[in-house]
Enzyme design. Structure first.
Site, PDB file in Angstrom:
ATOM      1  N   GLU A  83       0.852  -1.183   0.000  1.00 42.51           N
ATOM      2  CA  GLU A  83       0.000   0.000   0.000  1.00 42.51           C
ATOM      3  C   GLU A  83       0.891   1.236   0.000  1.00 42.51           C
ATOM      4  OE1 GLU A  83      -3.012  -0.269   3.071  1.00 42.51           O
ATOM      5  OE2 GLU A  83      -3.419  -2.339   2.505  1.00 42.51           O
TER       6      GLU A  83
ATOM      7  N   CYS B 101      -1.727  -7.032   6.481  1.00 42.56           N
ATOM      8  CA  CYS B 101      -1.161  -8.310   6.030  1.00 42.56           C
ATOM      9  C   CYS B 101      -0.139  -8.956   6.945  1.00 42.56           C
ATOM     10  CB  CYS B 101      -0.618  -8.138   4.628  1.00 42.56           C
ATOM     11  SG  CYS B 101      -1.989  -7.878   3.485  1.00 42.56           S
TER      12      CYS B 101
ATOM     13  N   LYS C 146      -1.623 -10.704  10.175  1.00 39.46           N
ATOM     14  CA  LYS C 146      -2.507 -11.859   9.916  1.00 39.46           C
ATOM     15  C   LYS C 146      -1.766 -12.969   9.157  1.00 39.46           C
ATOM     16  CE  LYS C 146      -4.701 -10.699   5.478  1.00 39.46           C
ATOM     17  NZ  LYS C 146      -4.053 -11.691   4.625  1.00 39.46           N
TER      18      LYS C 146
HETATM   19  P1  NAD Z   1     -10.121  -5.229   1.294  1.00 38.57           P
HETATM   20  O1  NAD Z   1     -10.841  -5.569   2.529  1.00 38.57           O
HETATM   21  O2  NAD Z   1      -9.605  -3.846   1.088  1.00 38.57           O
HETATM   22  O3  NAD Z   1     -11.042  -5.557   0.025  1.00 38.57           O
HETATM   23  C1  NAD Z   1     -11.831  -6.695  -0.116  1.00 38.57           C
HETATM   24  C2  NAD Z   1     -13.071  -6.315  -0.929  1.00 38.57           C
HETATM   25  O4  NAD Z   1     -13.769  -7.513  -1.283  1.00 38.57           O
HETATM   26  C3  NAD Z   1     -14.080  -5.446  -0.161  1.00 38.57           C
HETATM   27  O5  NAD Z   1     -14.345  -4.269  -0.912  1.00 38.57           O
HETATM   28  C4  NAD Z   1     -15.335  -6.344  -0.043  1.00 38.57           C
HETATM   29  O6  NAD Z   1     -16.534  -5.604  -0.096  1.00 38.57           O
HETATM   30  C5  NAD Z   1     -15.168  -7.237  -1.253  1.00 38.57           C
HETATM   31  N1  NAD Z   1     -15.889  -8.526  -1.188  1.00 38.57           N
HETATM   32  C6  NAD Z   1     -15.883  -9.442  -0.198  1.00 38.57           C
HETATM   33  N2  NAD Z   1     -16.632 -10.516  -0.549  1.00 38.57           N
HETATM   34  C7  NAD Z   1     -17.107 -10.274  -1.790  1.00 38.57           C
HETATM   35  C8  NAD Z   1     -17.921 -11.004  -2.724  1.00 38.57           C
HETATM   36  N3  NAD Z   1     -18.393 -12.227  -2.435  1.00 38.57           N
HETATM   37  N4  NAD Z   1     -18.206 -10.419  -3.901  1.00 38.57           N
HETATM   38  C9  NAD Z   1     -17.743  -9.195  -4.206  1.00 38.57           C
HETATM   39  N5  NAD Z   1     -16.969  -8.470  -3.389  1.00 38.57           N
HETATM   40  C10 NAD Z   1     -16.647  -8.998  -2.203  1.00 38.57           C
HETATM   41  O7  NAD Z   1      -8.922  -6.287   1.185  1.00 38.57           O
HETATM   42  P2  NAD Z   1      -7.463  -6.072   0.539  1.00 38.57           P
HETATM   43  O8  NAD Z   1      -6.583  -5.317   1.447  1.00 38.57           O
HETATM   44  O9  NAD Z   1      -7.615  -5.618  -0.876  1.00 38.57           O
HETATM   45  O10 NAD Z   1      -6.931  -7.591   0.557  1.00 38.57           O
HETATM   46  C11 NAD Z   1      -7.498  -8.563  -0.279  1.00 38.57           C
HETATM   47  C12 NAD Z   1      -6.587  -9.774  -0.290  1.00 38.57           C
HETATM   48  O11 NAD Z   1      -5.338  -9.435  -0.893  1.00 38.57           O
HETATM   49  C13 NAD Z   1      -6.236 -10.325   1.102  1.00 38.57           C
HETATM   50  O12 NAD Z   1      -6.148 -11.723   1.019  1.00 38.57           O
HETATM   51  C14 NAD Z   1      -4.868  -9.755   1.379  1.00 38.57           C
HETATM   52  O13 NAD Z   1      -4.102 -10.551   2.255  1.00 38.57           O
HETATM   53  C15 NAD Z   1      -4.253  -9.745  -0.004  1.00 38.57           C
HETATM   54  N6  NAD Z   1      -3.207  -8.748  -0.203  1.00 38.57           N
HETATM   55  C16 NAD Z   1      -3.400  -7.472   0.253  1.00 38.57           C
HETATM   56  C17 NAD Z   1      -2.421  -6.507   0.032  1.00 38.57           C
HETATM   57  C18 NAD Z   1      -2.601  -5.085   0.526  1.00 38.57           C
HETATM   58  O14 NAD Z   1      -1.681  -4.308   0.378  1.00 38.57           O
HETATM   59  N7  NAD Z   1      -3.733  -4.717   1.093  1.00 38.57           N
HETATM   60  C19 NAD Z   1      -1.259  -6.844  -0.684  1.00 38.57           C
HETATM   61  C20 NAD Z   1      -1.103  -8.158  -1.152  1.00 38.57           C
HETATM   62  C21 NAD Z   1      -2.096  -9.102  -0.903  1.00 38.57           C
HETATM   63  C1  UGA Z   2       3.389  -5.746   2.809  1.00 36.26           C
HETATM   64  C2  UGA Z   2       4.490  -6.281   1.879  1.00 36.26           C
HETATM   65  O1  UGA Z   2       5.572  -5.352   1.837  1.00 36.26           O
HETATM   66  C3  UGA Z   2       3.951  -6.491   0.469  1.00 36.26           C
HETATM   67  O2  UGA Z   2       4.960  -7.064  -0.354  1.00 36.26           O
HETATM   68  C4  UGA Z   2       2.754  -7.445   0.539  1.00 36.26           C
HETATM   69  O3  UGA Z   2       2.172  -7.591  -0.732  1.00 36.26           O
HETATM   70  C5  UGA Z   2       1.718  -6.879   1.496  1.00 36.26           C
HETATM   71  O4  UGA Z   2       2.313  -6.665   2.800  1.00 36.26           O
HETATM   72  C6  UGA Z   2       0.575  -7.809   1.668  1.00 36.26           C
HETATM   73  O5  UGA Z   2       0.738  -9.014   1.563  1.00 36.26           O
HETATM   74  O6  UGA Z   2      -0.481  -7.266   1.913  1.00 36.26           O
HETATM   75  P1  UGA Z   2       2.255  -3.377   3.241  1.00 36.26           P
HETATM   76  O7  UGA Z   2       1.679  -4.038   4.453  1.00 36.26           O
HETATM   77  O8  UGA Z   2       1.372  -2.599   2.353  1.00 36.26           O
HETATM   78  O9  UGA Z   2       2.983  -4.482   2.318  1.00 36.26           O
HETATM   79  O10 UGA Z   2       3.389  -2.365   3.716  1.00 36.26           O
HETATM   80  P2  UGA Z   2       4.933  -2.485   4.129  1.00 36.26           P
HETATM   81  O11 UGA Z   2       5.664  -1.396   3.463  1.00 36.26           O
HETATM   82  O12 UGA Z   2       5.455  -3.852   3.946  1.00 36.26           O
HETATM   83  O13 UGA Z   2       4.870  -2.144   5.687  1.00 36.26           O
HETATM   84  C7  UGA Z   2       4.265  -3.021   6.613  1.00 36.26           C
HETATM   85  C8  UGA Z   2       4.563  -2.565   8.032  1.00 36.26           C
HETATM   86  O14 UGA Z   2       5.937  -2.742   8.338  1.00 36.26           O
HETATM   87  C9  UGA Z   2       4.265  -1.081   8.276  1.00 36.26           C
HETATM   88  O15 UGA Z   2       3.680  -0.935   9.551  1.00 36.26           O
HETATM   89  C10 UGA Z   2       5.638  -0.429   8.235  1.00 36.26           C
HETATM   90  O16 UGA Z   2       5.727   0.739   8.999  1.00 36.26           O
HETATM   91  C11 UGA Z   2       6.486  -1.538   8.832  1.00 36.26           C
HETATM   92  N1  UGA Z   2       7.905  -1.448   8.409  1.00 36.26           N
HETATM   93  C12 UGA Z   2       8.249  -1.666   7.116  1.00 36.26           C
HETATM   94  C13 UGA Z   2       8.881  -1.176   9.368  1.00 36.26           C
HETATM   95  O17 UGA Z   2       8.573  -0.970  10.567  1.00 36.26           O
HETATM   96  N2  UGA Z   2      10.177  -1.123   8.964  1.00 36.26           N
HETATM   97  C14 UGA Z   2      10.565  -1.339   7.678  1.00 36.26           C
HETATM   98  O18 UGA Z   2      11.784  -1.292   7.384  1.00 36.26           O
HETATM   99  C15 UGA Z   2       9.570  -1.618   6.729  1.00 36.26           C
END
Ligand code: NAD
Ligand code: UGA
Length: 439
Positions: free
Chosen positions: A155, A263, A266
């Site tokens: 993010e 992420c 969890k």
């Molecule tokens: P999020 O909660 O922001 O988004 C999930 C969306 O799915 C919500 O808008 C919800 O309304 C929708 N949804 C749920 N059930 C649904 C259904 N049956 N039909 C249609 N829409 C539905 O979640 P997120 O942060 O985007 O994460 C999604 C997945 O990606 C997770 O498994 C997470 O671990 C993974 N992931 C997240 C990140 C990140 O940076 N947030 C990075 C890599 C991987």
């Molecule tokens: C992290 C991974 O970096 C992504 O590659 C992955 O896709 C994602 O999780 C996911 O699976 O959702 P994100 O959680 O968006 O991405 O952000 P990060 O930049 O990784 O930071 C995560 C946390 O670690 C933050 O609280 C950040 O402040 C902390 N952090 C990160 C530190 O305290 N020190 C660091 O050097 C880097």
């Protein structure tokens, strides 16, 4: 190529917008009516730099559509992505797959012609196989392949990460699915991004292993930073020195108040559960999570100590509450532990965050929300930096100090240099470096 993206959150919406930018036709389906209404109006419901522009440009070009109707989007799609949430399950800390399986149930009847169904959500090993089983059960005549295509974007830099990935990982065991996925990612492979095909189990586990390793690096540097404080070293110098070794690398060696976000907490918990169930425990990774939980509590103690041992009756200004900069995401943010703890111990808390207020307000009751950094510092006894938004780096510390009643600066992200803080008249507490104060 036609794509259906189920779930338009931080991952689904960014992936959908980026795929449409490649030229593919993408329909994003989400159940959240508020999110959908905003997206249909060309606005991103989440704060992610550059996302509004990407959405509106591709909507205008007719390549990016939003809908709450799964049927038509699935039946036309070559690839259906599952990008729904997989939060921590209450009770046992495993990944909650109910959103994934719910979406699978809903999409199954609409499959039409050969379709690839692929997880973008982070899911435990074996989930692709289980999705396949459920789809066959629900729609025995359907022609499909199930892949695992975990996402590695962060993010705050999501568009850049998606468009210029270190690698794209695809887990599959079906030749037709491989052709579809290779074509889907051709715009990236043509730009030399490695597209790696592996088994579904390897792809699923690699995603968790990557997040666990990154979390391990953070807990490691946080512990080294504590040691630095005890022996008079500076963690930034140490991190820089070890990071120059390419076997170690200089990324993810920034100490802070502990990792947060949707992420790492969890996913570390889920891989620990997977390992225990497989009777192959990951004791090192179990410790990573313990170190991180303790870190958040220790940081509240550090603020108290800087305030002379108690925050009772003190006004504390907090800069930044999101789990990292450039996002409005509050999931598992360290602020959610630290701020309530300060309140419980009798402090009144004033907060400024550039983008996080809307999401944070219901999660942090009783704080006073301010419109800017200087406003938050007005009359404060102590200033605490919890998130390293860039705009904080440019603050004029003398102007900050003038607004405050006290002179304590607890910088949990090492945003400022001790010397600059000292010159502005602060008693400065960073992380992993000596406390500085005028004698
Ligand atoms: P999020 O909660 O922001 O988004 C999930 C969306 O799915 C919500 O808008 C919800 O309304 C929708 N949804 C749920 N059930 C649904 C259904 N049956 N039909 C249609 N829409 C539905 O979640 P997120 O942060 O985007 O994460 C999604 C997945 O990606 C997770 O498994 C997470 O671990 C993974 N992931 C997240 C990140 C990140 O940076 N947030 C990075 C890599 C991987
Ligand atoms: C992290 C991974 O970096 C992504 O590659 C992955 O896709 C994602 O999780 C996911 O699976 O959702 P994100 O959680 O968006 O991405 O952000 P990060 O930049 O990784 O930071 C995560 C946390 O670690 C933050 O609280 C950040 O402040 C902390 N952090 C990160 C530190 O305290 N020190 C660091 O050097 C880097």
């Amino acid at each position: 190529m036609k794509i259906c993206m189920i779930g338009a959150g931080y991952v689904g919406l960014v992936s959908a917008a980026c795929f449409s930018e490649f030229g593919w036709e993408v329909t994003c389906v989400d159940k959240d009516k508020n999110r959908l209404a905003m997206m249909k109006a060309g606005k991103s419901p989440i704060y992610e730099p550059g996302l509004d522009d990407l959405i509106s440009r591709n909507m205008k070009a007719g390549r990016l559509l939003f809908s709450d109707e799964l049927g038509p989007a699935v039946s036309q799609a070559d690839v259906v992505f599952l990008a729904v949430g997989t939060p921590m399950r209450r009770g046992d800390g495993h990944a909650d797959l109910s959103y994934v399986y719910q979406a699978v149930e809903e999409l199954a009847p609409h499959l039409n012609g050969f379709t690839v169904i692929t997880t973008k959500s982070t899911v435990p090993v074996g989930t692709s196989r289980e999705i396949e089983r459920r789809l066959r059960d629900k729609n025995p005549k359907a022609d499909f392949g199930v892949c695992s295509n975990p996402e590695f974007l962060r993010e705050g830099s999501a568009i850049g990460d998606f468009s210029h990935p270190d690698r794209v990982l695809v887990g599959l065991d079906d030749e037709r699915a491989r052709e579809v996925m290779a074509r889907l990612y051709q715009p990236l492979s043509l730009r030399n991004a490695p597209v790696i095909f592996v088994s579904r189990e390897s792809a699923e586990l690699a995603k968790y292993a990557a997040n666990a390793f990154l979390a391990l690096k953070i807990s490691f540097i946080n512990e080294i930073s504590d040691l630095c404080e005890h022996v008079g070293a500076d963690v930034q110098e140490v991190a820089n020195a070890i990071g120059k070794d390419r076997r170690i690398g200089d990324k993810f060696l920034h100490p802070g108040p502990g990792y947060g976000g949707s992420c790492f907490p969890k996913d570390v918990s889920a891989i620990v559960r997977t390992a225990r169930e497989a009777k192959s425990p990951l004791s090192l990774i179990e410790q990573v999570s313990t170190v991180n939980d303790e870190r958040k509590l220790a940081m509240s103690g550090r603020i108290e100590a800087a305030c002379g041992g108690s925050v009772r009756g003190k006004k504390i200004a907090i800069l930044g509450v999101t789990f990292k900069p450039n996002t409005d995401d509050m999931r598992d943010a360290p602020s959610l532990v630290i701020v309530p703890m300060l309140q419980e111990r009798g402090a009144s808390v004033r907060v400024y965050d550039p983008e996080g207020r809307k999401q944070a307000e219901p999660m942090l009751p009783g704080v006073l929300w301010c419109e800017g950094s200087l406003a938050a510092c007005e009359g404060a006894d102590a200033l605490v930096v919890l998130t390293e938004w860039n705009e904080f780096r440019a603050l004029n510390l003398s102007a900050v100090r003038e607004r405050m009643t006290g002179n304590i600066l607890v910088d949990l992200r090492n945003v400022f240099t001790p010397n600059a803080a000292l010159e502005a008249g602060f008693y400065y507490v960073g992380v992993g470096k000596p406390v500085v104060a005028r004698s």
